[in-house]
Every structure is written in structure tokens, then in C-alpha cells.
Motif scaffolding. Structure first.
Motif, short mmCIF file in Angstrom:
data_model
loop_
_atom_site.label_atom_id
_atom_site.label_comp_id
_atom_site.label_asym_id
_atom_site.label_seq_id
_atom_site.Cartn_x
_atom_site.Cartn_y
_atom_site.Cartn_z
N ASN A 233 0.79 -1.14 0.01
CA ASN A 233 -0.02 0.03 -0.10
C ASN A 233 0.71 1.30 -0.05
OD1 ASN A 233 0.78 0.45 2.65
ND2 ASN A 233 -0.67 -1.07 3.41
N ASP A 234 0.21 2.52 0.11
CA ASP A 234 0.93 3.51 0.11
C ASP A 234 2.01 3.82 1.04
OD1 ASP A 234 0.04 4.52 -2.29
OD2 ASP A 234 -1.92 5.56 -1.22
N HIS A 235 1.47 3.08 2.41
CA HIS A 235 2.50 3.50 3.39
C HIS A 235 3.86 2.42 3.32
CE1 HIS A 235 -0.63 5.86 5.51
NE2 HIS A 235 -1.20 5.07 5.47
N ASN A 236 3.76 1.47 2.63
CA ASN A 236 4.95 0.57 2.76
C ASN A 236 5.49 0.13 1.37
OD1 ASN A 236 3.40 -1.44 1.49
ND2 ASN A 236 2.52 -2.52 3.27
N LYS A 237 4.99 1.19 0.27
CA LYS A 237 5.50 0.80 -0.87
C LYS A 237 6.99 1.00 -1.25
CE LYS A 237 4.39 5.75 -2.60
NZ LYS A 237 3.61 6.09 -3.47
N LEU A 238 7.79 2.12 -0.35
CA LEU A 238 9.05 2.32 -0.30
C LEU A 238 9.79 0.62 0.10
CD1 LEU A 238 9.66 5.93 0.48
CD2 LEU A 238 9.86 4.87 -1.60
N VAL A 239 9.34 0.34 1.17
CA VAL A 239 9.80 -0.89 1.71
C VAL A 239 9.86 -1.86 0.70
CG1 VAL A 239 9.69 -2.60 3.52
CG2 VAL A 239 9.10 -0.29 4.01
N TYR A 240 8.64 -2.23 -0.03
CA TYR A 240 8.30 -3.03 -0.95
C TYR A 240 9.50 -3.04 -2.08
CZ TYR A 240 6.20 -5.40 -5.33
OH TYR A 240 6.13 -5.96 -6.46
N ILE A 241 9.60 -1.72 -2.40
CA ILE A 241 10.45 -1.49 -3.91
C ILE A 241 11.98 -1.83 -3.25
CG2 ILE A 241 11.84 0.31 -4.89
CD1 ILE A 241 8.86 1.80 -4.79
N HIS A 242 12.50 -1.47 -2.07
CA HIS A 242 13.74 -1.99 -1.63
C HIS A 242 14.09 -3.48 -1.33
CE1 HIS A 242 15.88 1.75 -1.39
NE2 HIS A 242 14.41 2.42 -1.26
N TYR A 243 12.84 -4.17 -0.98
CA TYR A 243 12.90 -5.67 -0.97
C TYR A 243 12.98 -6.18 -2.24
CZ TYR A 243 11.71 -5.98 4.04
OH TYR A 243 11.64 -6.24 5.73
N MET A 244 12.35 -5.83 -3.20
CA MET A 244 12.39 -6.19 -4.52
C MET A 244 13.76 -6.07 -5.20
SD MET A 244 9.73 -7.92 -5.93
CE MET A 244 9.68 -7.43 -7.87
N ALA A 245 14.29 -4.90 -5.09
CA ALA A 245 15.54 -4.75 -5.62
C ALA A 245 16.84 -5.65 -4.89
CB ALA A 245 15.99 -3.23 -5.41
N TYR A 246 16.51 -5.95 -3.46
CA TYR A 246 17.52 -6.51 -2.68
C TYR A 246 17.22 -8.22 -2.99
CZ TYR A 246 20.02 -8.35 1.30
OH TYR A 246 20.79 -8.78 2.16
N PHE A 247 16.05 -8.61 -3.33
CA PHE A 247 16.02 -9.65 -3.62
C PHE A 247 16.79 -10.27 -4.85
CE2 PHE A 247 13.56 -12.89 -6.29
CZ PHE A 247 13.68 -14.12 -5.50
N HIS A 248 16.24 -9.56 -5.95
CA HIS A 248 17.15 -9.68 -7.24
C HIS A 248 18.46 -9.70 -7.40
CE1 HIS A 248 12.78 -9.29 -8.70
NE2 HIS A 248 13.19 -10.25 -9.70
N MET A 249 18.96 -8.66 -6.52
CA MET A 249 20.38 -8.48 -6.69
C MET A 249 21.39 -9.09 -5.50
SD MET A 249 21.15 -4.58 -8.02
CE MET A 249 20.61 -3.91 -6.47
N ASN A 250 20.52 -9.59 -4.50
CA ASN A 250 21.49 -10.12 -3.38
C ASN A 250 20.85 -11.38 -3.00
OD1 ASN A 250 23.28 -8.12 -2.23
ND2 ASN A 250 21.51 -6.90 -3.02
N THR A 251 19.46 -11.47 -2.45
CA THR A 251 18.90 -12.85 -2.16
C THR A 251 19.11 -14.12 -2.81
OG1 THR A 251 17.42 -11.47 -0.90
CG2 THR A 251 16.72 -13.85 -1.03
N GLN A 252 18.70 -13.74 -4.15
CA GLN A 252 18.77 -14.97 -4.91
C GLN A 252 20.29 -15.55 -5.62
OE1 GLN A 252 16.39 -14.18 -8.57
NE2 GLN A 252 17.49 -12.36 -9.19
N ILE A 253 21.30 -14.76 -5.44
CA ILE A 253 22.66 -14.94 -5.90
C ILE A 253 23.48 -14.80 -4.58
CG2 ILE A 253 22.08 -14.57 -8.10
CD1 ILE A 253 23.47 -11.56 -7.76
#
Length: 1001
Positions: A887-907
Motif C-alpha cells: 500500500n502507500d505506507h509500505n511501498k518504499l519498503v516493497y521497492i527496496h525488498y524487491m531490488a534486494y531480492f533480485h540483486m542479493n538474495t537469489q544470488i
């Protein structure tokens, strides 16, 4: 004969002494028996007397005259003159037992009776009328004090959430209300007694003094803590009003004396979230606080140094925190006109002082610590209830950096200060905007920026810089100092504070405008002079600078490329250029001139704030440049002198290299890197020729199994061996040994072929981005021993860099940052690096960030679906992410979680394995000399045209050839005149000589 006489004498003395001791013992026994009998008789007499008193009390008050029946009339009320002797005797002689229910019941009956007897105006029935008789007044006051003291003793034992206890609580509080002010005494409304009102008021003040002396405020605090321990009150609003009324009476009647005000503030106003509860449930109490200027009185304490010191010393850290939360809450709900008067200096100075006094680290005393949501770890205090309501205290502190307070404290002030100032157009001294001297002179004279006031007629501008001790600058600095103190103390709210300052009322940019008005290069000379002072702690201007740097670091970290490079609002790229020039030069001066002292400069908070922002902007510039060429270099640093200082281990040079390596040109850092390698080889004894070295290793490689044979023979080799000479013997497809060149070693060819194969995406160890940049494959696990392979590949690449062998391996920028270890630092933002992995994903996430409507309409959750070899696999970005809606309150957290997953978590595992191998060969400290693009140049060489003169200069010849040889001359002529640039690069790739300095730009 003489001996016998002496013996008889001694026996007689001993007998006499024993007889005397026996008589004394007998006497003590008799006295003890008498004392015991007297005690028993006294106890029996007192018990009998007390029992008689209790019986008299029960006979009189446990019947119909106790005042229990609601429909009882005044005529049924027991005459005060009859009740008084019984009550006084009971209260004087019967000790209160908190654990005895009957004692509590009798006390409640007394309270009901006296409360009712105070409500009648008949002098015969009124309990207050007894005080009007001269002979009874003093005893009456004494027994009223005893009654109220007993009520106070029982109050802490009550549980407001319990229905029966809540009734008792209301009764006891009502009794205290009745006897601490004569307003409700009905008898005084009688015409003949009206004139006694002032005398009765004095009696009530005397009673109040007695209660305060016997812990009245501490008792009220306990009740409030119990009643407001949860977000939903467990006390009724009427009870809350009664408590606040009681607490204010001594203050008002005592004319806000120092002692009473201190007790009220430290015990009552420090109840966690009290003002929040009052404002929500009983706003009339807040109005009463406002009418008596309670906030102003509380803030005025800070102006009396001794008083404030004693006051603050009496409160623990968590108690001070709750007190300050209530102060902030009061300020936030104060009317705007009054709030403006109190904002500076009263609120600013008081808040700063209290925040600095609250400990922000764990004390070493004690074994157990408790997590505090605002302060972090701390030792628990003696009053556990003080740690309650932390969520509400957090809400109170949020008011300090919400829009209203930021605007009131800083926004309006900065706009007023900066209204005559505009942006400054900065031109780096190293890179002037034009070579035309006349044009530059005109630009300087016509530019209107911070600190430059130009006339409307366009006459030459007259510089009028602000001084650091200017009144407006000092005021802004002190307010910034308050927020900086909040950053240090409220460690768990740091991001909230930074966000509030960065995104409210354009305050951050207004502070920047103020800084640019302090002199050339943001008043760098003035700040350096200030930093040289020994009384640095007392300089609020330094706190303003540190707060700005910390906020800018936060601001730039979450700034996306569109906002920074396209929108440029409010900060333009020119502002960032000016800011980086200031940071780069002031940090250089701080280190080189040793301004902050010789000890632990890297831990100095000033250095940390400035340096963190510098790195944040430098790395942003490395990813997508916004500064002119050579902007980061310090002209006064001569590379040769700098390297000599490093060889002499001069502290300043070593610090500059560790913290600011970019101030010297890249080619000199490459030379320095090669020097580090040579020094290590010398220490390890690896400088001998390949033939002479006893530590060289020979490996046999089949042409068709280069990777397999290399992995099998080198994976078990220790790091020391891999850093040494490795000789390779190839076996061709016919199974025959190939003739080796370069002293029977073709390791360079082996290394290039190995790297070429392992980085081939078809092997599935690495994948390519849309712009053909390499990074570890998320599904490399389909390969057996894939992590061991990654470590081996890291070693091979590390060996290439270690030996200065250039390989054509273009890495994605985010992966280079991981090789350098930058992703583990606090200022690193995954979102900034995401375009180097997936530009389409970056655009999608940026769209979500700037989405104007409700993000919940997009039906996103904290999870991501991936197609893994034809099968859809769902990954949760955090535990329970599939059920968490974006939602609007946590969208920035979601964005950084997504970026972190693709560039860090999965590799993560692949990257860690590769890093282990790479760093086992190349010292991580050496890597810190380079930025990600520079590391890529170190690995793959530069893209500038080949310098044939430099190549020829560093070429070594064997077999009788020399530079003047006719054939050699033909070679260089063909390269210079007939080869294209691409053909020259291919030639260089096949060239089998040692070329020094190839990595230099």
C-alpha cells in the motif's frame, strides 16, 4: 606456707567473682521477666482497648448510620459531634493493614460518611462544622490528615481495571478532593460562615502540604501508571480529571514554588504518554494546563542551570524520555501564537539538554538488559511501568518532526532568512565554464547566488557573506542541534527523523541555501577555523553541518535517477557539484592538517557525517556522472610525493588513501596497486623467474578439458601457491605435449581460455543483462558443486588481476559493488544499482514509487513469482510476504525488498563463493582504492585508443631482436599505419610479452 596462703587467696577471689556474676545474671532474668510480663500485659491491654475501639466503631458505623444507603436523607445522617470522637479514636489507635479486607472496608465507610457529612449545610450534621470550634480545630485537622494519609496508602494497592477497586479508587480520590479545597464544603455556603472561607482555605493548604510531604505525587504517579499503561485507558475519564485536579491544587495554592513544580514535573508530567491520553479523553485538563501556562513554566526550568541540573539528575533515562515526550505533545497542541513564542530558545534548549542527558548506550552495571523501542538496549529501571506505552511515546516524538513543528521551528525561519538569496551557479576551480577571461569575469559579476546580492541595474555584485556567529545562523544552528541530539539519542527512530526533515516544508534545501551563504565554498574556511577550536562540543554550527550531511545522505540514498537527473527539484545537479567540491576539500583539509586531532579521527562524528555523504555522492557519480572531469582530484596532492609519504608510513597519507583514494588520478592508483602486489611477492619470496623458482607449480591441461583439468589441479592449491608462478603444459587433441614458449609456461593463455569458458552464459554459471554485462546465474545450482566452481572462478579472476593480465569480462555494476564489499555498508541502496541488472524492473518499481493513486489497487504483495525452467516458483520477500499487501505506507519498503531480492538474495551464495575465491588472491584493502567502474578497468583494461609509443617503450625483446632491428621497425610501422584500432587490440591480446602500465588510462 606462703604458697598455700596465696593459693587460698586466689580461690577466694574466683569464688567471689563467680558469686557476683551469678547475682547479676539472676537480676537480668528478673528484669527480663518483668519486661516480658509488662509487654504481654501492655499488648493485652492495647488489644483490649483496640478491640473496644473497633466494637464502638462497628456499632456506630456498620449499622444504618454509616451513610451507605443511597436513598438515606440528611435527617438520617449521624450528627458529626457523635461521630467525631469515634472516628478520631479509630484513626489514631488502629493501624492500617493493607492486606486486611476489613480494615479497607472500615476506611471506605469512613470516607462515605465524611464525604456525605461535608455536603450538608446543617452545622449539627456537617463534619466541617467541627473545625469551627476553637477547641476542636487542631485535633480535627490532625485526624483528617490521618484519614487522607490512610487513603493514600491504600491507593497504590488498587487495580483500576478491577470493577470493585475502581469504585474504591473513585471514593478515596473524592475524599482527597473534598479535604484539599473548601469549595465543596456546604456549611461555608451558610451566610454566617461565609467569612471563614479564607481560613478554611489555609487549613486545606496545610493538609495539602502534609500530603505532599508524605509522598502525594509519587502515589498519584503510581495510579496514573496503572491507569494509563495501555493505549486504552483502564481508568474512567472522571477519575483522570480527579487525579489531575488533585495534582494541580498544591501547585496553584503554592504559587508554583520550585519544590512543588519540580515534584509535579518529575512525577506527573513524566508519566508515559500522559498528555496524549488527556488530550484524547479529557481535553478540559489540557485547557487547564494552557490557562496556567504549564508548558512555559516547565520550559523555564532550563534557564536556571542549578535547578535544571538537580531536576534532570532526579530522573532516569526512560523517565526523562517520557517527560520530554509529554513536553513535545504539549507544544504540538499549544495555540500557534504561543507556540511560536516558546519554540526558540525555550523548547529548543530544553529539548536539546534533555536529549543529551538521556543515555544512548548500555550501562555496564547489572546483568540483564531490556530492549527499548526508542533507545535500543538499556538497563531496566526500578520502575518497570516506565517502559510501557512506548508506542504512544513514539507518536509524541513524531510530532517534533512532523509538518507543523518543522514549519514552526525551521521552515518559516529559513524562508525568511533566504528570501533575498537565490541559487548559486558553481563552477569548479579546476574546470572553468569557459576559457574566455572576459566572459568569465562577466559571469562572476552577474551571477546572483547564495551570499551574492546583485542590484537591479545589473551592477557588479557585492559579496556579503554571512558570519557563522550571525544571529539567524546561530538560531538555525541551535534548532538543528536539537534534531541532531534526537538522532543520537533516539537511535531506533533515526530513519523517521531523517525522513521528517528531508520531506517537510523543503527544509533540507533551505539549510543548503543557508550553508552556501556562509562564504566561498559553503564557508569552508570558517568551518575549518571553527573545527580547530577546542570547545567544539559547544558549537551548534557544527551540529547544523552534521545534521545536514546525515539528512542529505538519507535523501540521496532514496533518490531515484529520474528525480536526481531529470526533475532536479529542489536540488539541481549544480548543487551536488558544489556540495561534493566542499566535502572533498574540507575532508582533505581535516585529514591532511590533522584538524580533528591525532586520535580516532575516523570515529569523530564530524568526520563520519561528512565522509559518509561524500562516499554516497561519489558512488552515485561513479554510476552516472554528474561532475566535470577531474572534479574529485585535489590539485595540491602530487602523486609522487603522496606515494613517498605512503612508503614512509606517514599517518595522514595512509588515512587519505584509506578514506579518499579518489583524490589522486586513477593511473597512479593502478601503479600503487601493482606496487602492493610486488611488495607482497617480495615478502613471500615469489620474485624469482619461473625456471629458478622452487615454488612454481606445473599443471598439465588437455585442450578439450581446459576448465575441468584446471579446476581439478588448482582447486586444492593453497593461496600462497596460486600467488606464485604456475607453469602450464598443454596436451593437444592427439595427446601430444605442445611446445611451450616463454620459459615453458603458457599460463596467460590458459587463464584467458579458462575465464572465457567459465564466463560463457551457456555454462549457466553466469548470466548477462540486457547490455551484455555478466552476473551470477540465480539457477546455477543445477550444476554439481556450483559453489566450488564459483570459488575457483573467483580465484582465477583474482590471479589475473594479481598478475596484471587483462581479460575481457564485462561485469554488471551491482556485481562489481559486491566484489568491493560496498553492498554491506549502511549508505548502499539496492534501488540505485538496479538499472545495471534489469532496467525494465527498475522502471516498474519507479512507477510504483511515483504512483499517484492508491498502490493497493495494483494488487501487489511482498512476494515475487519466477519462471524456473518452466515452473512458476513464488518467493516471499520476507516471512509471510504473500499475505502482506503493498500500500502507500509500505511501498518504499516493497521497492527496496524487491531490488534486494533480485540483486542479493537469489544470488547470495554464488556471490559469497566468488568473493571468497577472488579475495583470497587480491587483498580487499587494495580493492578499496577503486570504484566499481575503475575495478572493471583494472580487470578488462581501458577503452581508450592504444598508445603505441608507450607499448613500444615497454616491450622487451628476445632472440637477438632489439628496438632498432629492421624487422621490429616494420612491425611498428604496420601497427601504426595499416592496422585499425580493433585490429591493434586483437594484436595486443595475442602479444606474448610482459606489458607494464597497460591498465593506465
Amino acid at each position: 606456707m606462703f604458697a598455700q596462703t596465696e593459693s587460698h587467696k586466689n580461690n577466694f577471689l574466683e569464688y567471689t567473682k563467680a558469686a557476683r556474676e551469678e547475682r547479676a545474671l539472676e537480676k537480668r532474668r528478673e528484669e527480663a521477666a518483668i519486661l516480658l510480663q509488662a509487654t504481654l500485659k501492655g499488648y493485652a491491654a492495647r488489644s483490649k482497648y483496640q478491640k473496644c475501639i473497633i466494637n464502638d466503631f462497628d456499632a456506630l458505623f456498620m449499622g444504618c448510620h454509616g451513610g451507605d444507603e443511597k436513598d438515606e436523607k440528611d435527617t438520617d445522617l449521624l450528627p458529626a459531634v457523635h461521630a467525631y470522637p469515634v472516628l478520631r479514636r479509630y484513626l489514631t489507635q488502629i493501624k492500617l493493614d493493607k492486606n486486611d479486607g476489613r480494615t479497607r472496608d472500615r476506611l471506605e465507610r469512613i470516607c462515605r460518611y465524611v464525604n456525605r457529612a461535608m455536603e450538608v449545610d446543617n452545622p449539627k450534621l456537617s463534619y466541617a462544622a467541627l473545625c469551627l470550634h476553637k477547641e476542636r480545630s487542631l485535633p480535627w485537622i490532625g485526624h483528617i490528615k490521618q484519614l487522607l494519609t490512610n487513603c493514600m496508602q491504600l491507593l497504590p494497592e488498587l487495580k483500576p481495571e478491577n470493577h470493585a477497586d475502581s469504585i474504591s479508587l473513585a471514593l478515596f480520590l473524592h475524599t482527597l478532593i473534598v479535604f484539599t479545597a473548601p469549595k465543596s464544603w456546604a456549611v461555608l455556603r451558610n451566610a454566617q460562615f461565609e467569612r471563614l472561607q479564607p481560613a478554611m482555605q489555609k487549613i486545606c493548604c496545610n493538609v495539602q502540604g502534609h500530603l505532599v510531604h508524605h509522598g502525594f505525587y509519587k502515589t498519584m504517579r503510581i495510579i496514573l501508571l496503572k491507569g494509563t499503561a495501555r493505549e486504552e485507558l483502564s481508568v474512567k475519564p472522571v477519575t483522570l480529571v480527579a487525579i489531575i485536579t488533585l495534582c494541580l491544587r498544591p501547585l496553584i495554592d503554592g504559587d508554583f514554588s520550585r519544590n512543588l513544580l519540580s515534584q509535579f514535573l518529575s512525577e506527573i508530567l513524566s508519566v508515559p504518554a500522559l498528555i496524549y491520553h488527556l488530550h484524547q479523553s479529557v481535553p478540559q485538563c489540557i485547557e487547564q494546563f494552557s490557562s496556567m501556562s504549564l508548558l512555559k513554566r516547565a520550559l523555564n526550568i532550563s534557564e536556571d542551570y542549578q535547578w535544571f541540573e538537580e531536576f534532570s539528575a532526579s530522573m532516569s533515562g526512560t523517565k526523562s524520555l517520557a517527560y520530554l515526550g509529554n513536553i513535545v505533545n504539549l507544544f504540538n497542541i499549544e495555540n500557534l501564537a504561543e507556540a511560536k513564542k516558546l519554540a526558540y530558545p525555550l523548547l529548543t534548549e530544553t529539548t536539546t539538554s534533555l536529549l543529551e542527558l538521556i543515555p544512548n548506550t548500555v550501562t555496564t552495571k547489572g546483568v540483564f538488559t531490556q530492549w527499548h523501542e526508542l533507545l535500543g538496549w538499556h538497563t531496566p529501571c526500578a520502575e518497570p511501568a516506565q517502559n510501557q506505552n512506548v508506542a504512544l511515546i513514539k507518536k509524541q516524538f513524531h510530532m517534533l518532526w512532523d509538518h507543523r513543528c518543522i514549519k514552526l521551528l525551521l521552515g518559516d525561519l529559513l524562508k525568511e532568512i533566504n528570501e533575498n538569496y537565490e541559487r548559486i551557479e558553481f563552477h569548479s576551480p579546476q574546470q572553468p565554464s569557459t576559457s574566455n577571461l572576459i566572459r568569465r569575469a562577466l559571469e562572476r559579476s552577474s551571477t546572483r547566488g547564495s551570499g551574492l546580492l546583485a542590484s537591479a541595474a545589473g551592477k557588479q555584485a557585492k559579496v556579503q557573506w554571512r558570519k557563522l556567529d550571525n544571529g539567524n545562523v546561530v538560531q538555525v544552528s541551535r534548532i538543528c542541534g536539537m534534531y541532531y541530539a534526537a538522532l543520537n539519542t533516539l537511535s531506533q527512530m533515526k530513519l523517521d527523523i531523517l525522513t521528517g526533515i528531508c520531506y517537510n516544508d523543503n527544509v533540507l534545501y533551505d539549510i543548503w541555501l543557508l550553508l552556501t551563504s556562509l562564504g566561498p565554498n559553503c564557508g569552508m574556511k570558517e568551518y575549518l577555523d571553527l573545527l580547530r577550536c577546542e570547545t567544539l562540543v559547544q558549537k551548534p554550527q557544527i551540529a547544523m553541518l552534521m545534521l545536514f550531511c546525515d539528512c542529505m545522505t538519507h535523501y540521496v540514498t532514496i533518490l531515484d535517477e529520474y528525480e536526481m537527473y531529470t526533475e532536479q527539484n529542489p536540488f539541481r545537479l549544480n548543487d551536488y557539484v558544489m556540495l561534493t567540491y566542499f566535502l572533498n576539500n574540507i575532508l582533505y583539509k581535516l585529514i591532511n592538517d590533522n584538524i580533528l586531532g591525532a586520535k580516532n579521527i575516523v570515529q569523530n562524528p564530524v568526520f563520519v557525517s561528512l565522509h559518509t555523504l561524500l562516499l554516497c555522492l561519489y558512488r552515485r557519480d561513479c554510476r552516472r556522472p554528474f561532475t566535470p572531469p577531474n572534479h574529485w582530484l585535489i590539485p595540491e596532492v602530487k602523486p609522487s610525493t603522496f606515494i613517498n609519504d605512503l612508503e614512509k608510513a606517514k599517518r595522514n597519507a595512509m588515512l587519505l588513501l584509506a578514506k579518499m583514494p579518489h583524490i589522486i588520478p586513477h593511473e597512479d592508483r593502478v601503479k600503487l596497486f601493482r606496487k602492493f602486489v610486488q611488495n607482497e611477492k617480495a615478502v613471500m619470496g615469489l620474485t624469482e623467474s619461473a625456471c629458478a623458482s622452487p615454488r612454481s607449480a606445473l599443471i598439465v591441461i588437455h585442450r578439450e578439458r581446459i576448465v575441468e583439468d584446471g579446476y581439478r589441479q588448482l582447486v586444492a592449491q593453497p593461496t600462497h601457491a596460486l600467488k606464485g608462478v604456475i607453469r602450464v603444459r598443454f596436451i593437444n587433441q592427439q595427446g601430444l605435449h605442445e611446445a611451450g614458449i616463454d620459459q615453458d609456461g603458457v599460463f596467460k593463455e590458459f587463464l584467458e581460455e579458462t575465464i572465457k569458458k567459465v564466463f560463457d552464459p551457456s555454462l549457466n554459471l553466469f548470466k548477462t543483462t540486457s547490455d551484455q554485462r555478466l552476473y551470477p546465474s540465480p539457477i546455477s545450482y543445477v550444476q554439481d558443486n556450483h559453489l566450488q566452481l564459483f570459488e575457483f572462478v573467483g580465484r582465477m579472476l583474482g590471479k589475473a588481476v594479481y598478475e596484471g593480465i587483462v581479460v575481457d569480462v564485462p561485469f554488471a555494476s551491482f556485481f562489481l559493488s559486491q566484489l568491493l564489499g560496498q553492498t554491506q555498508q549502511a549508505l548502499y541502496s539496492c534501488m540505485d544499482e538496479l538499472p545495471s541488472l534489469d532496467n525494465e524492473l527498475y522502471r516498474s518499481l519507479t512507477f510504483i514509487k511515483h504512483y499517484k493513486q492508491d498502490v493497493a489497487d495494483l494488487n501487489l504483495t511482498f512476494s515475487v513469482d519466477q519462471d524456473v525452467m518452466g515452473k512458476i516458483v513464488t518467493h516471499e520477500l520476507h516471512p509471510g510476504g504473500k499475505a502482506r499487501v503493498v500500500n502507500d505506507h509500505n511501498k518504499l519498503v516493497y521497492i527496496h525488498y524487491m531490488a534486494y531480492f533480485h540483486m542479493n538474495t537469489q544470488i547470495r551464495e554464488q556471490t559469497q563463493a566468488f568473493n571468497r575465491g577472488f579475495r583470497s588472491i587480491v587483498n580487499p584493502e587494495w580493492l578499496s582504492l577503486f570504484s566499481p567502474p575503475e575495478l572493471q578497468r583494472l580487470i578488462s583494461g581501458d577503452t581508450v585508443p592504444l598508445d603505441l609509443k608507450d607499448l613500444r617503450k615497454h616491450t622487451q625483446y628476445y632472440g637477438g631482436f632489439h628496438d632498432s632491428h629492421r624487422v621490429v621497425g616494420w612491425l611498428w610501422d604496420i601497427l601504426a599505419k595499416d592496422f585499425t584500432e580493433d585490429e591493434r587490440k586483437l594484436f595486443l591480446k595475442l602479444f606474448q610479452t610482459t606489458i607494464v602500465g597497460l591498465c593506465a588510462p
